[in-house]
Design a protein around this motif. Structure first.
Motif, PDB file in Angstrom:
ATOM      1  N   LYS A 158       0.834  -1.200   0.000  1.00 49.41           N
ATOM      2  CA  LYS A 158       0.000   0.000   0.000  1.00 49.41           C
ATOM      3  C   LYS A 158       0.869   1.251   0.000  1.00 49.41           C
ATOM      4  O   LYS A 158       0.608   2.213  -0.746  1.00 49.41           O
ATOM      5  CB  LYS A 158      -0.924   0.001   1.218  1.00 49.41           C
ATOM      6  N   GLU A 159       1.925   1.261   0.819  1.00 41.94           N
ATOM      7  CA  GLU A 159       2.818   2.427   0.910  1.00 41.94           C
ATOM      8  C   GLU A 159       3.578   2.635  -0.403  1.00 41.94           C
ATOM      9  O   GLU A 159       3.786   3.775  -0.831  1.00 41.94           O
ATOM     10  CB  GLU A 159       3.782   2.251   2.077  1.00 41.94           C
ATOM     11  N   LYS A 160       3.999   1.526  -1.017  1.00 36.65           N
ATOM     12  CA  LYS A 160       4.695   1.641  -2.303  1.00 36.65           C
ATOM     13  C   LYS A 160       3.771   2.259  -3.369  1.00 36.65           C
ATOM     14  O   LYS A 160       4.178   3.138  -4.142  1.00 36.65           O
ATOM     15  CB  LYS A 160       5.168   0.264  -2.779  1.00 36.65           C
ATOM     16  N   ASN A 161       2.545   1.774  -3.398  1.00 35.30           N
ATOM     17  CA  ASN A 161       1.587   2.277  -4.385  1.00 35.30           C
ATOM     18  C   ASN A 161       1.320   3.764  -4.182  1.00 35.30           C
ATOM     19  O   ASN A 161       1.261   4.543  -5.149  1.00 35.30           O
ATOM     20  CB  ASN A 161       0.275   1.484  -4.284  1.00 35.30           C
ATOM     21  N   GLU A 162       1.187   4.178  -2.936  1.00 36.26           N
ATOM     22  CA  GLU A 162       0.955   5.595  -2.641  1.00 36.26           C
ATOM     23  C   GLU A 162       2.171   6.440  -3.022  1.00 36.26           C
ATOM     24  O   GLU A 162       2.027   7.558  -3.520  1.00 36.26           O
ATOM     25  CB  GLU A 162       0.631   5.758  -1.155  1.00 36.26           C
ATOM     26  N   ALA A 163       3.365   5.908  -2.794  1.00 40.23           N
ATOM     27  CA  ALA A 163       4.590   6.632  -3.144  1.00 40.23           C
ATOM     28  C   ALA A 163       4.716   6.797  -4.659  1.00 40.23           C
ATOM     29  O   ALA A 163       5.124   7.852  -5.162  1.00 40.23           O
ATOM     30  CB  ALA A 163       5.814   5.904  -2.579  1.00 40.23           C
ATOM     31  N   LEU A 164       4.342   5.745  -5.385  1.00 42.27           N
ATOM     32  CA  LEU A 164       4.427   5.818  -6.849  1.00 42.27           C
ATOM     33  C   LEU A 164       3.479   6.855  -7.427  1.00 42.27           C
ATOM     34  O   LEU A 164       3.769   7.489  -8.448  1.00 42.27           O
ATOM     35  CB  LEU A 164       4.131   4.444  -7.461  1.00 42.27           C
ATOM     36  N   GLN A 165       2.342   7.029  -6.782  1.00 40.27           N
ATOM     37  CA  GLN A 165       1.368   8.011  -7.253  1.00 40.27           C
ATOM     38  C   GLN A 165       1.905   9.436  -7.181  1.00 40.27           C
ATOM     39  O   GLN A 165       1.399  10.320  -7.871  1.00 40.27           O
ATOM     40  CB  GLN A 165       0.079   7.893  -6.439  1.00 40.27           C
ATOM     41  N   LYS A 166       2.918   9.662  -6.380  1.00 42.39           N
ATOM     42  CA  LYS A 166       3.484  10.991  -6.222  1.00 42.39           C
ATOM     43  C   LYS A 166       4.683  11.245  -7.144  1.00 42.39           C
ATOM     44  O   LYS A 166       5.250  12.328  -7.161  1.00 42.39           O
ATOM     45  CB  LYS A 166       3.913  11.203  -4.764  1.00 42.39           C
ATOM     46  N   THR A 167       5.071  10.218  -7.900  1.00 41.37           N
ATOM     47  CA  THR A 167       6.239  10.364  -8.765  1.00 41.37           C
ATOM     48  C   THR A 167       5.870  10.952 -10.121  1.00 41.37           C
ATOM     49  O   THR A 167       4.700  10.953 -10.526  1.00 41.37           O
ATOM     50  CB  THR A 167       6.927   9.001  -9.004  1.00 41.37           C
ATOM     51  N   GLU A 168       6.885  11.418 -10.827  1.00 41.04           N
ATOM     52  CA  GLU A 168       6.693  11.948 -12.178  1.00 41.04           C
ATOM     53  C   GLU A 168       6.241  10.864 -13.146  1.00 41.04           C
ATOM     54  O   GLU A 168       5.629  11.133 -14.181  1.00 41.04           O
ATOM     55  CB  GLU A 168       8.011  12.565 -12.667  1.00 41.04           C
ATOM     56  N   ALA A 169       6.502   9.597 -12.770  1.00 44.57           N
ATOM     57  CA  ALA A 169       6.171   8.475 -13.654  1.00 44.57           C
ATOM     58  C   ALA A 169       4.731   8.005 -13.511  1.00 44.57           C
ATOM     59  O   ALA A 169       4.295   7.110 -14.242  1.00 44.57           O
ATOM     60  CB  ALA A 169       7.107   7.303 -13.361  1.00 44.57           C
ATOM     61  N   ASN A 170       3.964   8.595 -12.581  1.00 45.23           N
ATOM     62  CA  ASN A 170       2.639   8.051 -12.268  1.00 45.23           C
ATOM     63  C   ASN A 170       1.736   7.928 -13.493  1.00 45.23           C
ATOM     64  O   ASN A 170       1.121   6.885 -13.720  1.00 45.23           O
ATOM     65  CB  ASN A 170       1.954   8.918 -11.200  1.00 45.23           C
ATOM     66  N   GLU A 171       1.652   8.987 -14.301  1.00 42.81           N
ATOM     67  CA  GLU A 171       0.768   8.932 -15.472  1.00 42.81           C
ATOM     68  C   GLU A 171       1.218   7.842 -16.438  1.00 42.81           C
ATOM     69  O   GLU A 171       0.398   7.088 -16.977  1.00 42.81           O
ATOM     70  CB  GLU A 171       0.741  10.283 -16.183  1.00 42.81           C
ATOM     71  N   TYR A 172       2.525   7.739 -16.647  1.00 42.25           N
ATOM     72  CA  TYR A 172       3.062   6.703 -17.537  1.00 42.25           C
ATOM     73  C   TYR A 172       2.741   5.314 -16.994  1.00 42.25           C
ATOM     74  O   TYR A 172       2.354   4.411 -17.737  1.00 42.25           O
ATOM     75  CB  TYR A 172       4.575   6.887 -17.676  1.00 42.25           C
ATOM     76  N   LEU A 173       2.885   5.144 -15.670  1.00 36.18           N
ATOM     77  CA  LEU A 173       2.574   3.852 -15.050  1.00 36.18           C
ATOM     78  C   LEU A 173       1.108   3.484 -15.265  1.00 36.18           C
ATOM     79  O   LEU A 173       0.782   2.351 -15.632  1.00 36.18           O
ATOM     80  CB  LEU A 173       2.886   3.899 -13.556  1.00 36.18           C
ATOM     81  N   GLN A 174       0.223   4.452 -15.026  1.00 33.98           N
ATOM     82  CA  GLN A 174      -1.211   4.187 -15.139  1.00 33.98           C
ATOM     83  C   GLN A 174      -1.613   3.839 -16.574  1.00 33.98           C
ATOM     84  O   GLN A 174      -2.462   2.968 -16.808  1.00 33.98           O
ATOM     85  CB  GLN A 174      -2.012   5.402 -14.654  1.00 33.98           C
ATOM     86  N   LEU A 175      -1.014   4.535 -17.538  1.00 38.17           N
ATOM     87  CA  LEU A 175      -1.412   4.361 -18.933  1.00 38.17           C
ATOM     88  C   LEU A 175      -0.725   3.189 -19.621  1.00 38.17           C
ATOM     89  O   LEU A 175      -1.352   2.466 -20.401  1.00 38.17           O
ATOM     90  CB  LEU A 175      -1.132   5.644 -19.730  1.00 38.17           C
TER      91      LEU A 175
END
Length: 591
Positions: free
Chosen positions: A297-314
């Protein structure tokens, strides 16, 4: 009564004559009135972009031109070459087809016509006609030139769009297991039979009456999904396989199904992100979070704050929602000459469809250099196996045939067949290279929005860095074609530092009128390919726009020296119209 009738009949020609004169006068007045029309064209001069010349016409007419029983029409056409005329369309000033602006009837309409080099020097015309609806009587106005064409600078982009045959590894791969991948919706373990499904292919493997079959299943999930989702996907595939076996009930077939532990979410994420086209610093940030000792859960929340978040989601998370089935069995190998002859016989329906496997048919197609024979064999492979490599390679053959076809309608028909087959390949094997092939086929055909959609699909599925660079590079070329220069520049961030990247960055900045930035990228392209004709020509265009005569002479001369075909291009190019009589322009042709 007879006298009355006779008198009435004697008046009829006069009534008709008066009607004709009245109609003729009305039409004449409409034509004279139409001289007060206001017509604008955007862009002007006309611009060639991709395979089309696209433009917008806004026409405003005097209010009194709109009359009951009559209509006014503007024909739009383009003249070029030796009095060649291409009809483009029309503007009809009838109720329901125009709006009022400042009390005047107006029409704003988009037009396009196919681009060919012979249309580089031409003129856009409109010709009005007043028409009486009841009699179809027509009065024409004088043709009016409303624009010139064509500026061809947007065509100076570099494209690849090279569709590759699926590598032929028959000799080394014939005995290796088949690997099928299945993708799932977010937080869902339901097997899909539509886009992205391999169910039809799996059914064929299950139905193969091979004595021994070893099946291995594993699964994965994205970081943002609920716990145990990968396990549910694994169970769903195992249940599907066993239920199909029960229905078939082969008594002489021994099948072993083994399920492996689900694939680690974070290991998969790290693998995908390292294969992405993101900047190294961003990749390192994501990798550090994924490998940390934080909870899921903490890793997922941390990733959402990174510059890569949109790329990860898409592009990354959808590709992690998958399961894999490996099917292991082998068959006896045949000699190449046997494979070729049998493949020809299958294609001609002189041998049974199951005389060769899909892999054998694919290999047989590589044994002939003739596209017509390749087409026959791949068509047979599609018909008999229904598996993705056959569809993909048949699509590739159609694209190659289209590239050699000079007749427009025939070329478009071949590309339509290529797209049909590559689409089916994508359904059965949704991977970046396959969707890149489909995007390229759409791109070559001129279907820009469809091509852009499939470039995005390809990127979303991920791949090795070199594959992604190719995809981003051609996606950027398409974005230049549709005028999305900022999007092209963004895509080119992920396309590496190739010649194509530098050239298309240069063109994007040129078309944005950032000439200093454009010049920098074209010079980088020349470092990669010294004396390149296109890079030098593009710099000559910049020189013409910035009124740098010395630069114009230098780079236009170097371009022509490298490729003499640029002589005619420079003579026809509207970018140099202001310099035709200047010494700087003339000196460029002196070698």
């Amino acid at each position: 009564m007879p006298c009355y009738k006779k008198k009435s009949l004697s008046l009829l020609p006069y009534v008709l004559l008066i009607g004709l004169v009245t109609s003729s006068c009305t039409l004449q007045k409409m034509v004279r009135l139409a001289k007060k029309q206001e017509i604008t064209v955007q862009p002007t001069p006309l611009v060639a972009n991709g395979q089309l010349v696209e433009f917008e016409i806004k026409a405003a007419m005097p209010p009194k031109l709109i009359k009951d029983g009559y209509r006014y029409k503007l024909d739009v056409y383009y003249e070029y070459g030796d009095q060649q005329r291409e009809q483009i369309g029309a503007l009809n000033f009838e109720f329901g087809e125009f709006l009022y602006e400042n009390g005047r009837p107006i029409i704003v309409k988009q037009f396009s016509f196919p681009y060919t080099p012979k249309k580089n020097k031409g003129k856009l015309f409109v010709q009005g006609m007043a028409i009486e609806k009841e009699t179809d009587d027509v009065k024409y106005s004088e043709p009016k030139q409303i624009a010139t064409g064509l500026v061809t600078t947007p065509l100076l982009m570099v494209r690849n769009n090279e569709i590759l045959f699926i590598p032929d590894n028959y000799a080394s791969e014939a005995d290796k297991p088949a690997l099928l991948t299945f993708y799932f919706e977010e937080n869902n373990a339901k097997l899909r039979s539509h886009l992205g499904s391999n169910l039809a292919v799996l059914d064929q493997y299950i139905a193969d009456n091979i004595k021994t079959q070893e099946v291995t299943i594993t699964a994965s999930q994205a970081p943002d999904e609920t716990k145990e989702m990968a396990q549910k996907r694994l169970a769903a595939l195992e249940s599907y396989y066993r239920s199909k076996l029960d229905i078939l009930n082969y008594t002489n077939k021994k099948v072993t199904i083994k399920t492996l532990p689900v694939k680690s979410t974070w290991e998969q994420l790290v693998t995908k992100i390292k294969a992405s086209a993101l900047p190294k610093a961003v990749i390192q940030e994501v990798t550090t979070i994924a490998n940390s000792k934080l909870s899921d859960k903490e890793k997922n929340e941390a990733l959402q704050k990174t510059e890569a978040n949109e790329y990860l989601q898409l592009y990354v998370y959808p590709a992690l929602r998958f399961a894999e089935v490996t099917i292991n069995y082998s068959r006896d190998k045949k000699a190449d000459y046997q494979l070729y002859l049998l493949a020809k016989q299958i294609a001609e329906e002189k041998a049974p469809a199951d005389a060769l496997t899909e892999q054998e048919l694919q290999h047989a197609a590589t044994l002939t250099p003739l596209l017509a024979e390749k087409k026959q064999i791949y068509e047979a492979a599609v018909k008999t196996t229904n598996k993705w490599p056959a569809y993909h390679n048949l699509g590739k053959v159609y694209v190659e045939m289209a590239r050699k076809e000079y007749r427009t309608k025939a070329k478009q028909a071949l590309l339509a067949k290529a797209i049909h087959n590559l689409t089916y390949a994508g359904f059965r094997n949704p991977t970046a290279p396959v969707y890149y092939s489909l995007a390229s086929a759409y791109h070559v055909r001129g279907d820009k929005l469809e091509a852009l959609q499939y470039y995005d699909y390809a990127i979303k599925l991920g791949g090795n860095p070199e594959e992604l660079k190719r995809i981003f590079a051609d996606k950027a070329a398409l974005e230049i074609e549709i005028g999305q220069f900022d999007d092209a520049i963004e895509s080119l961030k992920y396309s590496g530092n190739s010649y194509q990247t530098q050239m298309n960055l240069g063109l994007s900045y040129l078309l944005k009128e950032n000439y200093e930035g454009a010049q920098e990228f074209y010079n980088k392209a020349l470092e990669l390919q010294p004396n390149d004709a296109l890079a030098n020509y593009s710099l000559a265009v910049i020189a013409a726009r910035t009124k740098n005569e010395q630069m114009l002479t230098t780079h236009l001369r170097q371009s022509i020296k490298a490729d003499n075909s640029y002589t005619l291009k420079a003579i026809e190019d509207m970018e140099f119209d202001a310099y035709r009589e200047q010494q700087a322009y003339k000196d460029a042709f002196r070698q």
